[in-house]
Write an enzyme that holds these catalytic residues in place. Structure first.
Site, mmCIF file in Angstrom:
data_model
loop_
_atom_site.group_PDB
_atom_site.id
_atom_site.type_symbol
_atom_site.label_atom_id
_atom_site.label_comp_id
_atom_site.label_asym_id
_atom_site.label_seq_id
_atom_site.Cartn_x
_atom_site.Cartn_y
_atom_site.Cartn_z
ATOM 1 N N THR A 194 0.816 -1.214 0.000
ATOM 2 C CA THR A 194 0.000 0.000 0.000
ATOM 3 C C THR A 194 0.851 1.266 0.000
ATOM 4 O O THR A 194 1.978 1.256 0.489
ATOM 5 C CB THR A 194 -0.984 0.022 1.193
ATOM 6 O OG1 THR A 194 -1.758 1.214 1.119
ATOM 7 C CG2 THR A 194 -0.276 -0.015 2.533
ATOM 8 N N ARG A 195 0.283 2.332 -0.567
ATOM 9 C CA ARG A 195 0.937 3.656 -0.529
ATOM 10 C C ARG A 195 -0.022 4.708 0.022
ATOM 11 O O ARG A 195 0.225 5.891 -0.054
ATOM 12 C CB ARG A 195 1.426 4.068 -1.923
ATOM 13 C CG ARG A 195 0.466 3.814 -3.060
ATOM 14 C CD ARG A 195 0.931 4.482 -4.333
ATOM 15 N NE ARG A 195 0.285 5.751 -4.456
ATOM 16 C CZ ARG A 195 -0.826 5.984 -5.152
ATOM 17 N NH1 ARG A 195 -1.429 5.000 -5.825
ATOM 18 N NH2 ARG A 195 -1.346 7.179 -5.212
ATOM 19 N N HIS A 199 -8.067 2.710 5.671
ATOM 20 C CA HIS A 199 -9.359 3.016 6.289
ATOM 21 C C HIS A 199 -10.071 1.681 6.561
ATOM 22 O O HIS A 199 -9.513 0.621 6.339
ATOM 23 C CB HIS A 199 -10.164 3.944 5.386
ATOM 24 C CG HIS A 199 -9.429 5.225 5.100
ATOM 25 N ND1 HIS A 199 -9.107 6.122 6.091
ATOM 26 C CD2 HIS A 199 -8.906 5.732 3.956
ATOM 27 C CE1 HIS A 199 -8.433 7.135 5.566
ATOM 28 N NE2 HIS A 199 -8.294 6.924 4.276
ATOM 29 N N HIS A 202 -10.086 -1.045 3.850
ATOM 30 C CA HIS A 202 -8.823 -1.772 3.666
ATOM 31 C C HIS A 202 -8.628 -2.801 4.776
ATOM 32 O O HIS A 202 -8.165 -3.912 4.535
ATOM 33 C CB HIS A 202 -7.629 -0.812 3.717
ATOM 34 C CG HIS A 202 -7.702 0.298 2.723
ATOM 35 N ND1 HIS A 202 -8.028 1.581 3.062
ATOM 36 C CD2 HIS A 202 -7.516 0.296 1.394
ATOM 37 C CE1 HIS A 202 -8.012 2.339 1.992
ATOM 38 N NE2 HIS A 202 -7.719 1.587 0.947
ATOM 39 N N GLY A 287 -5.378 -5.784 -5.840
ATOM 40 C CA GLY A 287 -6.731 -5.232 -5.911
ATOM 41 C C GLY A 287 -7.020 -4.631 -7.265
ATOM 42 O O GLY A 287 -6.325 -4.883 -8.252
ATOM 43 N N ARG A 288 -8.035 -3.799 -7.275
ATOM 44 C CA ARG A 288 -8.427 -3.087 -8.486
ATOM 45 C C ARG A 288 -7.376 -2.006 -8.755
ATOM 46 O O ARG A 288 -6.885 -1.376 -7.845
ATOM 47 C CB ARG A 288 -9.781 -2.439 -8.184
ATOM 48 C CG ARG A 288 -10.492 -1.926 -9.369
ATOM 49 C CD ARG A 288 -11.804 -1.255 -8.970
ATOM 50 N NE ARG A 288 -12.420 -0.689 -10.161
ATOM 51 C CZ ARG A 288 -12.042 0.453 -10.697
ATOM 52 N NH1 ARG A 288 -11.081 1.158 -10.152
ATOM 53 N NH2 ARG A 288 -12.638 0.891 -11.797
ATOM 54 N N ARG A 447 18.272 40.599 -8.679
ATOM 55 C CA ARG A 447 16.855 40.710 -8.318
ATOM 56 C C ARG A 447 16.241 39.304 -8.211
ATOM 57 O O ARG A 447 15.477 39.016 -7.296
ATOM 58 C CB ARG A 447 16.080 41.495 -9.377
ATOM 59 C CG ARG A 447 16.353 42.989 -9.361
ATOM 60 C CD ARG A 447 15.490 43.633 -10.432
ATOM 61 N NE ARG A 447 15.933 44.958 -10.813
ATOM 62 C CZ ARG A 447 15.317 46.095 -10.434
ATOM 63 N NH1 ARG A 447 14.274 46.068 -9.645
ATOM 64 N NH2 ARG A 447 15.755 47.251 -10.869
HETATM 65 S S1 PPS Z 1 13.398 43.736 -6.442
HETATM 66 O O1 PPS Z 1 13.487 44.130 -7.857
HETATM 67 O O2 PPS Z 1 12.138 43.079 -6.165
HETATM 68 O O3 PPS Z 1 14.556 42.932 -6.016
HETATM 69 O O4 PPS Z 1 13.410 45.095 -5.630
HETATM 70 P P1 PPS Z 1 13.183 45.284 -4.043
HETATM 71 O O5 PPS Z 1 14.017 44.304 -3.286
HETATM 72 O O6 PPS Z 1 11.744 45.248 -3.761
HETATM 73 O O7 PPS Z 1 13.784 46.671 -3.714
HETATM 74 C C1 PPS Z 1 13.135 47.779 -4.137
HETATM 75 C C2 PPS Z 1 13.498 48.982 -3.259
HETATM 76 O O8 PPS Z 1 14.851 49.370 -3.515
HETATM 77 C C3 PPS Z 1 14.927 50.762 -3.853
HETATM 78 N N1 PPS Z 1 15.701 50.806 -5.128
HETATM 79 C C4 PPS Z 1 15.315 50.405 -6.359
HETATM 80 N N2 PPS Z 1 14.147 49.939 -6.846
HETATM 81 C C5 PPS Z 1 14.081 49.618 -8.146
HETATM 82 N N3 PPS Z 1 15.094 49.748 -9.000
HETATM 83 C C6 PPS Z 1 16.295 50.220 -8.571
HETATM 84 N N4 PPS Z 1 17.313 50.344 -9.430
HETATM 85 C C7 PPS Z 1 16.431 50.575 -7.202
HETATM 86 N N5 PPS Z 1 17.447 51.056 -6.463
HETATM 87 C C8 PPS Z 1 16.993 51.197 -5.198
HETATM 88 C C9 PPS Z 1 13.513 51.273 -3.892
HETATM 89 O O9 PPS Z 1 13.396 52.110 -2.782
HETATM 90 C C10 PPS Z 1 12.611 50.079 -3.694
HETATM 91 O O10 PPS Z 1 11.734 50.243 -2.612
HETATM 92 P P2 PPS Z 1 10.141 50.216 -2.692
HETATM 93 O O11 PPS Z 1 9.721 49.812 -1.302
HETATM 94 O O12 PPS Z 1 9.702 49.194 -3.706
HETATM 95 O O13 PPS Z 1 9.764 51.591 -3.015
#
Ligand code: PPS
Length: 568
Positions: A194-195, A199, A202, A287-288, A447
């Site tokens: 069995t896997r 119940h 069985h 079984g089936r 990113r």
């Molecule tokens: S990502 O693309 O999802 O890894 O970005 P994240 O980690 O959310 O970081 C975004 C925050 O870093 C600041 N920041 C930038 N954002 C976008 N592009 C560039 N080049 C960049 N450099 C700095 C920015 O304040 C983002 O913050 P939030 O909270 O989104 O405004």
């Protein structure tokens, strides 16, 4: 040649002294790190579970098995047991050479003396062994998308068995089971493969099978690899232990089998028979739809419901084990008992709960009746599959910088904390970049890495029953999809697109970053000098222009309620 049940089955292990010597020498050999499936196969090769195999199959054995279920020697064997490796590894190995086989921690388990190296025709293997070259079949999918392109074959010298830390006392080699049956004087033993959790139906059918065969019963569940999506073996073993108490004393035992199933239906049934014979059983329940893989890509069953019984019957003598073919057991309400489906009196009310219906009831926290299962089993399953309103989940905000993600995420966090019940963590873009990803910049590669880290942490939180709220920009659709897939293994993933336009974000420019980006002082700025893939089908899309933050958070909250993630 069949080994009589009172005699030991040959194993591939060498003596302790030779093993120590081999281990020292093996340090210089090329070594292959075994996959989880290969570790299962190796364990059963070494302990005699796959007798008469003496190693990973040679090309001649493989061809015979694929084409006509026979080894080169003529012995019956329905499933290829092959060592698939990468092209790069294969290029460095030639027949005549020894290689060390290691587990995933690098421990040397065995030596393979390579006699054969070849590139298999995987489409033929799929057609012949599994009945169709269709990746809806989990093993065909594995064959094409996981297994390496080259097979190595040859005899195996066993150094040590793979180590298991779980349920040690419930694991037995074929010889340990043979000895146990001998000691208890069990001459007739019927195995139940069995896997799934057991119940009442069985329990009823296994008990009847044992009575019919005038045999003792071995519950022999597979804890190696089963069908993707099955109940994990930790939960199942706790369920089996609860059911064991329901059999008359001293009639029944349970042992765990570290087999990697292939879901090959009829061929798999024959294979299971050979394995049970090696474990000292005299009978096996088929079984089936035995070891059925589900539906093919056209929506039809891969095998007929009784194909496995038919193939088993044809080869029964050679397998050396008698099949107890089983009829489905159903609950006859008027008589308050289980009966074989084909013996139910006409007009009687028959009750049944399918696997899908059981999962629905668990998910929604609905009643699972006593006639269907044992309270101990149901409570184990409920612990493992709590209703959605008690499971972990992730809310993943995405949108431009300054779109309002953090503010809405914070408002949602507060609402969920106010409600209580589950731990909540906010993984805000800025916080993560300070604590988890401080060395990363904003290139595509960085990113992606940043989002994957957030995804990993969120998946762990989700797995452990918490709520993760993530609020990064997460500009790339492919990365968001990967994170979704990772998290959905454990709980819901709710994507919230904070759809504030780039013009509005730039107009607000709360951190003054857009001006710097326009002036070229910040490079690769999302929406200005770096792309943003607009989510195509998010669970929620928020229009934040002229809308209160609180209202936005409430919209997300309503979605969570609608999905059953928070109790209404
Ligand atoms: S990502 O693309 O999802 O890894 O970005 P994240 O980690 O959310 O970081 C975004 C925050 O870093 C600041 N920041 C930038 N954002 C976008 N592009 C560039 N080049 C960049 N450099 C700095 C920015 O304040 C983002 O913050 P939030 O909270 O989104 O405004």
């Amino acid at each position: 040649m069949q080994i009589p049940n009172h005699a030991p089955i040959p194993e591939l292990f060498v003596s302790y002294e030779s093993a120590q010597k081999l281990k020292a020498e093996a340090g210089d050999l090329p070594s292959w790190d075994l996959s989880p499936r290969q570790i299962c196969d190796l364990e059963l090769l070494m302990n005699g579970g796959f007798h008469p195999l003496k190693g990973f199959m040679t090309e001649a054995d493989y061809d015979g098995v694929v084409e006509e279920m026979r080894l080169e020697s003529g012995a019956l064997w329905p499933i290829p047991i092959t060592l698939d490796v990468s092209q790069a590894f294969a290029d460095g190995v030639e027949p005549g050479q020894d290689i060390a086989l290691r587990d995933q921690e690098g421990v040397i388990l065995a030596i393979l003396s390579v006699t054969d190296k070849w590139s298999p025709d995987k489409a033929r293997e799929a057609e012949k062994v599994f009945g169709a070259d269709d990746i809806a079949h989990p093993s065909v999918n594995y064959l094409h998308n996981t297994a390496g392109p080259v097979y190595l074959g040859g005899p195996v010298t066993g150094i040590q068995a793979p180590v298991h830390y779980d349920f040690k006392a419930r694991r037995d080699t074929p010889n340990e089971l043979r000895a146990y049956f001998r000691k208890l004087g069990w001459r007739r033993v019927v195995a139940f493969q069995t896997r799934n959790p057991l119940h009442r139906a069985h329990q009823e059918l296994t008990f009847r099978a044992a009575r019919e065969a005038q045999a003792n019963l071995l519950i022999h569940p597979v804890v190696g690899l089963t069908k993707p999506g099955d109940v994990d073996h930790f939960t199942r073993v706790r369920c089996y232990e609860a059911v064991l108490d329901k059999y008359p004393a001293a009639t029944t035992t349970m042992s765990l089998l570290n087999l990697a199933m292939r879901m090959a239906g009829p061929r798999e049934a024959v294979w299971h028979g050979l394995i049970r014979k090696n474990h000292g059983c005299t009978h096996m329940i088929v079984g089936r739809d035995h070891a059925g893989p589900g539906k093919n890509s056209a929506g039809d069953e891969f095998y007929g419901p009784y194909d496995a019984q038919e193939l088993f019957r044809t080869h029964q003598e050679e397998i050396g084990i008698e099949m107890v073919d089983f009829k489905q057991m159903v609950y006859v309400q008027d008589r308050a008992q289980y009966e074989a489906a084909d013996e139910v009196p006409e007009g009687a009310t028959v009750l049944n709960i399918s696997g899908t219906e059981l999962r629905r009831r668990l998910r929604e926290g609905l009643e699972i009746p006593e006639w269907f299962s044992f309270p101990e089993v149901v409570s184990e399953l409920r612990r493992r599959y709590p209703p959605r309103s008690q499971q972990g989940f992730t809310v993943f905000f995405t949108g431009f910088s300054g779109s309002g993600k953090s503010t809405i995420a914070n408002a949602l966090l507060t609402k969920l904390m106010e409600m209580g019940g589950r731990p909540v963590t906010l993984l805000d873009g800025d916080i993560v970049r300070k604590n988890l990803s401080s060395e990363l910049g904003f290139s595509k590669e960085h990113r992606d890495l940043n989002i994957r880290r957030i995804g990993f942490v969120a998946s762990e939180i989700t797995k452990n029953g918490g709520i993760a709220i993530c609020a990064p920009i997460a500009p790339y659709a492919a990365t968001r999809r990967a994170v979704r897939e990772e998290i959905e293994q454990y709980g819901a993933f709710v994507e919230v697109h904070v759809a504030t336009s780039i013009e509005e974000c730039e107009r607000r420019d709360r951190k003054g970053l857009y001006r710097l980006a326009r002036e070229g002082k910040i490079k690769e700025f999302t929406g200005i000098s770096d792309p943003y893939d607009r989510p195509e089908d998010p669970e929620v899309r928020l229009d934040t222009e002229n809308v209160e933050v609180d209202h936005c958070a409430h919209q997300v909250f309503l979605k969570l309620e609608q999905m059953g993630l928070v109790a209404a």
